[in-house]
Design an enzyme around this catalytic site. Structure first.
Site, PDB file in Angstrom:
ATOM      1  N   HIS A 102     -14.043  -4.329   9.584  1.00  0.00           N
ATOM      2  CA  HIS A 102     -13.656  -3.778   7.900  1.00  0.00           C
ATOM      3  C   HIS A 102     -13.527  -5.165   6.782  1.00  0.00           C
ATOM      4  O   HIS A 102     -12.893  -5.290   5.728  1.00  0.00           O
ATOM      5  CB  HIS A 102     -12.034  -3.428   7.879  1.00  0.00           C
ATOM      6  CG  HIS A 102     -11.716  -2.557   9.094  1.00  0.00           C
ATOM      7  ND1 HIS A 102     -11.828  -1.635   9.033  1.00  0.00           N
ATOM      8  CD2 HIS A 102     -11.256  -2.738  10.415  1.00  0.00           C
ATOM      9  CE1 HIS A 102     -11.180  -0.474   9.949  1.00  0.00           C
ATOM     10  NE2 HIS A 102     -10.516  -1.357  11.312  1.00  0.00           N
TER      11      HIS A 102
ATOM     12  N   LYS B 277       1.275  -0.570  -0.076  1.00  0.00           N
ATOM     13  CA  LYS B 277      -0.046  -0.128  -0.123  1.00  0.00           C
ATOM     14  C   LYS B 277       1.155   0.982   0.352  1.00  0.00           C
ATOM     15  O   LYS B 277       0.028   2.271  -0.588  1.00  0.00           O
ATOM     16  CB  LYS B 277      -0.512  -0.123   0.919  1.00  0.00           C
ATOM     17  CG  LYS B 277      -2.241  -1.054   0.870  1.00  0.00           C
ATOM     18  CD  LYS B 277      -2.952  -0.903   2.539  1.00  0.00           C
ATOM     19  CE  LYS B 277      -4.128  -2.511   2.231  1.00  0.00           C
ATOM     20  NZ  LYS B 277      -3.714  -3.286   2.131  1.00  0.00           N
TER      21      LYS B 277
ATOM     22  N   ARG C  24      -7.523  -8.592  -8.496  1.00  0.00           N
ATOM     23  CA  ARG C  24      -8.208  -9.236  -8.785  1.00  0.00           C
ATOM     24  C   ARG C  24      -9.555  -9.444  -8.950  1.00  0.00           C
ATOM     25  O   ARG C  24     -10.097  -8.181  -8.778  1.00  0.00           O
ATOM     26  CB  ARG C  24      -8.115 -10.037  -7.703  1.00  0.00           C
ATOM     27  CG  ARG C  24      -8.408  -9.486  -6.148  1.00  0.00           C
ATOM     28  CD  ARG C  24      -8.473 -10.530  -4.873  1.00  0.00           C
ATOM     29  NE  ARG C  24      -8.026  -9.879  -4.137  1.00  0.00           N
ATOM     30  CZ  ARG C  24      -9.169  -9.773  -3.421  1.00  0.00           C
ATOM     31  NH1 ARG C  24     -10.122  -9.618  -3.901  1.00  0.00           N
ATOM     32  NH2 ARG C  24      -9.295  -9.187  -2.093  1.00  0.00           N
TER      33      ARG C  24
ATOM     34  N   GLU D 185      -2.055   6.693   8.043  1.00  0.00           N
ATOM     35  CA  GLU D 185      -3.183   7.891   7.102  1.00  0.00           C
ATOM     36  C   GLU D 185      -4.370   8.321   7.865  1.00  0.00           C
ATOM     37  O   GLU D 185      -4.835   7.770   8.542  1.00  0.00           O
ATOM     38  CB  GLU D 185      -3.716   6.743   5.983  1.00  0.00           C
ATOM     39  CG  GLU D 185      -4.284   7.478   4.855  1.00  0.00           C
ATOM     40  CD  GLU D 185      -4.407   6.165   3.888  1.00  0.00           C
ATOM     41  OE1 GLU D 185      -3.558   6.406   2.804  1.00  0.00           O
ATOM     42  OE2 GLU D 185      -5.424   5.385   4.300  1.00  0.00           O
TER      43      GLU D 185
END
Length: 487
Positions: free
Chosen positions: A237, A118, A292, A202
């Site tokens: 999540h 990431k 994917r 973040e």
């Protein structure tokens, strides 16, 4: 390249069955690469051939690169489809397939490698002027610097593993004390789960919508955008209910689509992929790219009338993925509910057991992607996902009612599932009014959930009950409760 005649499936459960079904329709032979004890499922029964790649422990089977490639080549497969999860976004796996002459149905290893981290993905987005959230990926061991950067960005903050996924490697810090603790926790979890302890911080958006854009790069280099999906309904999540299209303003959707298209052209992206964004206060920010097929690809298929697995296979064969001059205009609205073996009345803990009876909803604009049937056993070794129920209608309000009816007609005996909770969510004003964000489920919907509500229609439940084994017929009809009597 010449036509592919046999494909190995390096996966299990409903996605393996999904791939096998499309292969059968295309006249392509299949070989399922399976773990030794993972035989009580539809994919194992439907595959043209099966090859055992190791014991039930996933690290020795479904995550074993050498075993998967050896099994595929030993069965004479020319190509391998990884599905999603497991090794589907493992660049080393894709690269090793290529080295051994086995066609990996997915993007190039270099592309997978880029988005598997990431931090690398964030850096690329910044270079290509794709909006990203304020963040920092420096030396996390320098506590003074960490605290200083956190103050610059502003709390709350998301502490994220660079190679995280599946809801793991994530923590939300609201204070300096939590930040310090979570940096240690996430680094440890990342090392254990992904063998990479890189982490970053973040800005956390507390009322954002989670929006996905479905992209597809065809063999001729063309990039297709197949609309967006709203995947905001999440717990820990993990997505629970997905829908397409989202209710974002059209100008925002157009801007997102254009950015995604330019992004994929710059990457020379090939195959199916999903670019994920967070949207809040009229602005959107890059979250990640999945190289994917997504679990929720079904809602896109329902409103665009495409088969993305077929398109993946055709692209691998260097053939057109879609019809010539095909335009992609969404028709109607689609919902997907994930049916999981878990107990909503006991903190949603995963459960195991044997399906004593299993009846799926039938009818127009209903689709069920399931990897199990009556008599199969749900194992603690694997994901708790039993099936995905997908519906479509021309209008969202009607489609919500269609989904509720489909869930009410779904009968699963043997252990509790999340169906009662899904029905409750679908009736909640926040969902009905399309006001869900990524925090809605855990901050409000779970609190409003009443586990005593069992909306399954008694008539249909009793009809199925009559077909159960005699040992279960001793209960009086008036006291029969399908959600609690067969745990």
């Amino acid at each position: 390249m010449s036509a592919i005649t046999k494909i190995a499936i390096a996966n299990r459960g409903e996605i393996a069955k999904r791939i096998i079904t499309t292969c059968h329709q295309m006249g392509v032979q299949t070989v399922l690469l399976y773990a030794s004890e993972d035989t009580e499922n539809e994919a194992f029964r439907l595959a043209g051939e099966t090859i055992c790649i190791g014991p039930s422990n996933i690290s020795d089977s479904y995550l074993n690169i050498e075993s998967n490639i050896s099994g595929a080549l030993g069965a004479g497969a020319q190509a391998l489809h990884p599905g999603y999860g497991f090794l589907s976004e493992n660049a080393e796996f894709a690269r090793e397939c290529e080295n051994k002459g086995l066609l990996f149905i997915g993007p190039k290893a270099e592309t997978i490698d880029l988005f598997g981290n990431k931090i690398k993905a964030r850096n690329l987005c910044e270079k290509l002027r794709v909006p990203v959230l304020p963040g920092w990926a420096g030396d996390m061991s320098d506590e003074k610097l960490l605290v200083s950067k956190a103050k610059e960005i502003g709390y709350p903050l998301m502490v994220k593993a660079a190679c995280g996924g599946g809801g793991r490697g994530l923590r939300v810090a609201h204070t300096e004390e939590e930040l310090k603790k979570f940096v240690f926790d996430v680094r440890s979890e990342a090392k254990k789960s992904f063998n990479n302890e890189e982490i970053f911080i973040e800005k956390y958006l507390d009322s954002a919508k989670h929006i996905e854009v479905q992209v597809f790069g065809s063999a001729d280099g063309e990039i297709h955008i197949l609309g967006d999906r709203n995947c905001s309904l999440q717990r820990r999540h993990q997505k629970i209910i997905e829908e397409a299209p989202s209710n974002l303003p059209e100008n925002i959707k157009e801007e997102m689509a254009e950015i995604c298209k330019e992004f994929c052209y710059a990457l020379q992206y090939c195959g199916a992929g999903t670019i994920e964004f967070l949207f809040q206060d009229g602005k959107f920010y890059f979250l990640e790219m999945n190289t994917r097929l997504q679990v929720e690809h079904t809602v896109t298929e329902m409103i665009f009338g495409v088969d993305l697995v077929r398109s993946q296979i055709l692209t691998a064969m260097k053939q057109p993925a879609f019809l010539e001059n095909q335009t992609f205009m969404p028709q109607g609205h689609s919902l997907q509910c994930r049916i999981c073996a878990e107990d909503p009345s006991n903190q949603f803990l995963p459960v195991i057991g044997t399906l004593l009876n299993c009846v799926w909803p039938q009818g127009l604009w209903r689709r069920v992607d399931s990897g199990f049937k009556k008599g199969d056993t749900i194992s603690i070794q694997y994901d708790s996902l039993i099936a995905k129920i997908i519906t479509r209608d021309n209008h969202r309000v009607r489609n919500v009612e269609r989904m509720k009816k489909a869930l009410e007609e779904t009968i699963l005996f043997g252990f509790p599932t999340n169906i009662p909770f899904l029905l409750d969510v679908l009736s909640h004003p926040l969902f009905v009014e399309n006001q869900i964000n990524i925090d809605s489920l855990e901050t409000q919907l779970v609190k409003d959930w009443n586990p005593e509500k069992f909306p399954l229609e008694d008539g249909l439940a009793q009809k199925i009950f009559q077909n159960l084994e005699p040992s279960f017929k001793g209960k009086k009809k008036s006291s029969f409760n399908p959600w609690t009597d067969f745990r």
